[in-house]
Design a protein around this motif. Sequence first.
Motif, PDB file in Angstrom:
ATOM      1  N   GLY A 216     -25.582 116.715  -6.872  1.00 33.06           N
ATOM      2  CA  GLY A 216     -24.873 116.133  -6.141  1.00 33.06           C
ATOM      3  C   GLY A 216     -24.187 114.387  -7.563  1.00 33.06           C
ATOM      4  N   ILE A 217     -23.678 113.986  -6.645  1.00 35.97           N
ATOM      5  CA  ILE A 217     -22.714 112.835  -6.918  1.00 35.97           C
ATOM      6  C   ILE A 217     -23.870 111.403  -6.798  1.00 35.97           C
ATOM      7  N   LYS A 218     -24.636 110.811  -7.838  1.00 34.77           N
ATOM      8  CA  LYS A 218     -25.424 109.631  -7.663  1.00 34.77           C
ATOM      9  C   LYS A 218     -24.898 108.701  -6.581  1.00 34.77           C
ATOM     10  N   VAL A 219     -25.860 107.737  -5.702  1.00 38.59           N
ATOM     11  CA  VAL A 219     -24.880 107.465  -4.875  1.00 38.59           C
ATOM     12  C   VAL A 219     -25.290 105.914  -6.226  1.00 38.59           C
ATOM     13  N   PRO A 220     -24.117 104.456  -5.930  1.00 39.07           N
ATOM     14  CA  PRO A 220     -23.623 103.939  -6.670  1.00 39.07           C
ATOM     15  C   PRO A 220     -24.920 102.587  -6.580  1.00 39.07           C
ATOM     16  N   ASN A 221     -25.734 102.244  -7.903  1.00 39.60           N
ATOM     17  CA  ASN A 221     -27.013 101.872  -8.050  1.00 39.60           C
ATOM     18  C   ASN A 221     -28.216 102.063  -7.378  1.00 39.60           C
ATOM     19  N   ASP A 222     -28.113 103.590  -6.949  1.00 39.60           N
ATOM     20  CA  ASP A 222     -29.710 103.620  -6.738  1.00 39.60           C
ATOM     21  C   ASP A 222     -30.104 105.572  -7.346  1.00 39.60           C
ATOM     22  N   PRO A 223     -29.536 105.745  -8.701  1.00 38.41           N
ATOM     23  CA  PRO A 223     -29.209 107.069  -8.727  1.00 38.41           C
ATOM     24  C   PRO A 223     -30.347 108.176  -8.179  1.00 38.41           C
ATOM     25  N   ALA A 224     -31.566 107.906  -7.810  1.00 40.25           N
ATOM     26  CA  ALA A 224     -32.746 108.333  -7.322  1.00 40.25           C
ATOM     27  C   ALA A 224     -32.081 109.100  -6.087  1.00 40.25           C
TER      28      ALA A 224
END
Length: 481
Positions: A216-224
Motif C-alpha cells: 500500500g501507500i506508506k503513511v507520511p513520516n511513519d513507513p511502518a
Amino acid sequence: MSDKTPYYITTAISYPNGKPHIGHAYELIATDAMARFQRLDGKDVFFLTGTDEHGQKMQQTARAEGITPEALAERNSGEFRAMGKLLNASNDDFIRTTEPRHHEASKDIWNRMADNGDIYKDTYAGWYSVRDEAFYAEDETSVRDGVRYGPQGTPVEWVEESSYFFKLSEYGDKLLKHYEENPDFIGPNERRNEVISFVKSGLRDLSVSRTTFDWGIKVPNDPAHVMYVWVDALTNYLTATGYMEDPNGPRAKYWPADVHIIGKDIIRFHAVYWPAFLMSARLPLPKRVFAHGFVLNAGEKMSKSVGNVVDPFELLEKFGLDYVRYYLCREISFGQDGNCNDQLIATRVNADLANGIGNLASRSLSMIVKNCDGHVPEPGEAHRCRQATACGCRRPDRHLPRGNGQAAHQPRSCGDHRYRFRHRPLFCGAGAVGAEKDRSGPHGHGALRHGGSRAPDRHPVATFHAGLVGQAARSRGFSGR
C-alpha cells in the motif's frame, strides 16, 4: 447552442484481485452511456475509470498464485483495460492506484487531514473483512456455522494492531446537514435513507492505517504503516484532476465531480467516509453519489462456487457489443437489482430489436420503396391551405408549395390543391454482406450480385431494406444457447 460546462463522471475503480465480471461491465456501460449523453448535450466531459490495486486482499491473492502483488496488479489491470476497449467505453483516463501521481495525491490529502487535527495514533481491535477491506462493529456481524460474517455476507476476522485513526465521530452532524441541504447528494432514495440511518446511529472514529501488511501507500513520516485502502482508493477521483497539486491546472476545472457511479455495496464509503475526508481536508465535495444495484443470474447473486457467474468476455463473443449494451441499459432499472443471462438477452433482443424496432424499420422502408420510388420525401416549406376547409381536406399540412425538384411519381392531389415532394436519395452503405456491386442498374446506383448470379436491379433503399430484414431474421434465430 453548445454548453461547454465541465462535467466530471466516474465509475468506482475496480479491485483487480480477479478478472472482470458482468457487474464491472454493467457499471462501465451505464456510466459510459451517461458520459456520451452529456457530450451530445454539449458538455465538456471528463470520464474516469480505473483499478484499485493496493490492500491485503491483493497481497494474499498474489501470494497464493506465487507472484508479487505488482505482477498481479499489472496482469489484472490489463484485463480491465481490455474489457473497456471491448465495451467501446469512452473514458478519458484510466487511473491505477499504483501510479506515482496517485501516491503523491494520497499523501497530500493525508497531510491535509492531519494538519486539521483529524488523525491520531492509537491501537485498533475489532472485526475486519479482508474481502470488503472494511471494519465492522460487533453488532454489524453475525455468526453462522461457527463463522462470523459482516453485513455484506463476507467472513470477518478479529484484528488487533497499532493504527492511525480518523475522527469520523466529529463529522456526523456535518454530514447530516450536508444531506439535508443537498437532497440529491445520494441516490437513489433507498440508498440515501440507508446512509442517513447509519450516520444517525452514531459514527465511530475510523482506523485509517494498517501494519499487518505492507502492500500500500506508506503513511507520511511513519513507513511502518500503510494507508487504509479506502483513503487511498477514494482519493483517485482527485488524483486524476490534479486539483490538489494545482487548482488552476488543465483538469482542475472538473473538480468537484458531478457524479460518482458506484455499486450499492460501497455506498457507505462514498457517501460517509469520502465527504468526511474532503471536509477535513477543506476540499469541495462531489455533487452526487449514485449507487446502482447488483446484476443477478435468475434472481441469484453470482458465485464461482454456484457456477452461475456471467463472463462479460464470453457474453460479448456470443451476442456482440450492441446487444449487450442495449440489454443492460434497457432491462435493468437503474439503481435496482437486475438479471442477466443468455436467455434473457435473447428474449429482449427478439422482442425489442427484431420484432419491435426491426419490424418498424422494415415496414417504413417497404413503404418508401413502394410509394416513393426508393427516395425519402423531403417536403418544401409547409403552409396551411387557405381552401382546406372548402375542399374538405383533413390534412391541410399536406398542402405544400410546388418544389423545383422532379417528383419520381405523379403528384398527389386533394381537390384542386396539388403538392409535390422534392426527393433526395436515401443513403445506402455497402449493402448486404458478401454482395458485389453492378453499376448497370436503372437508377444508376447499382444492382447486387450474390455468389456470381445477377440479382434483380435494386434501388439503394431496397438494398438497405433487404439487409435490415436479413439482420432481423438472423436476430429472430437467437435461441439463448
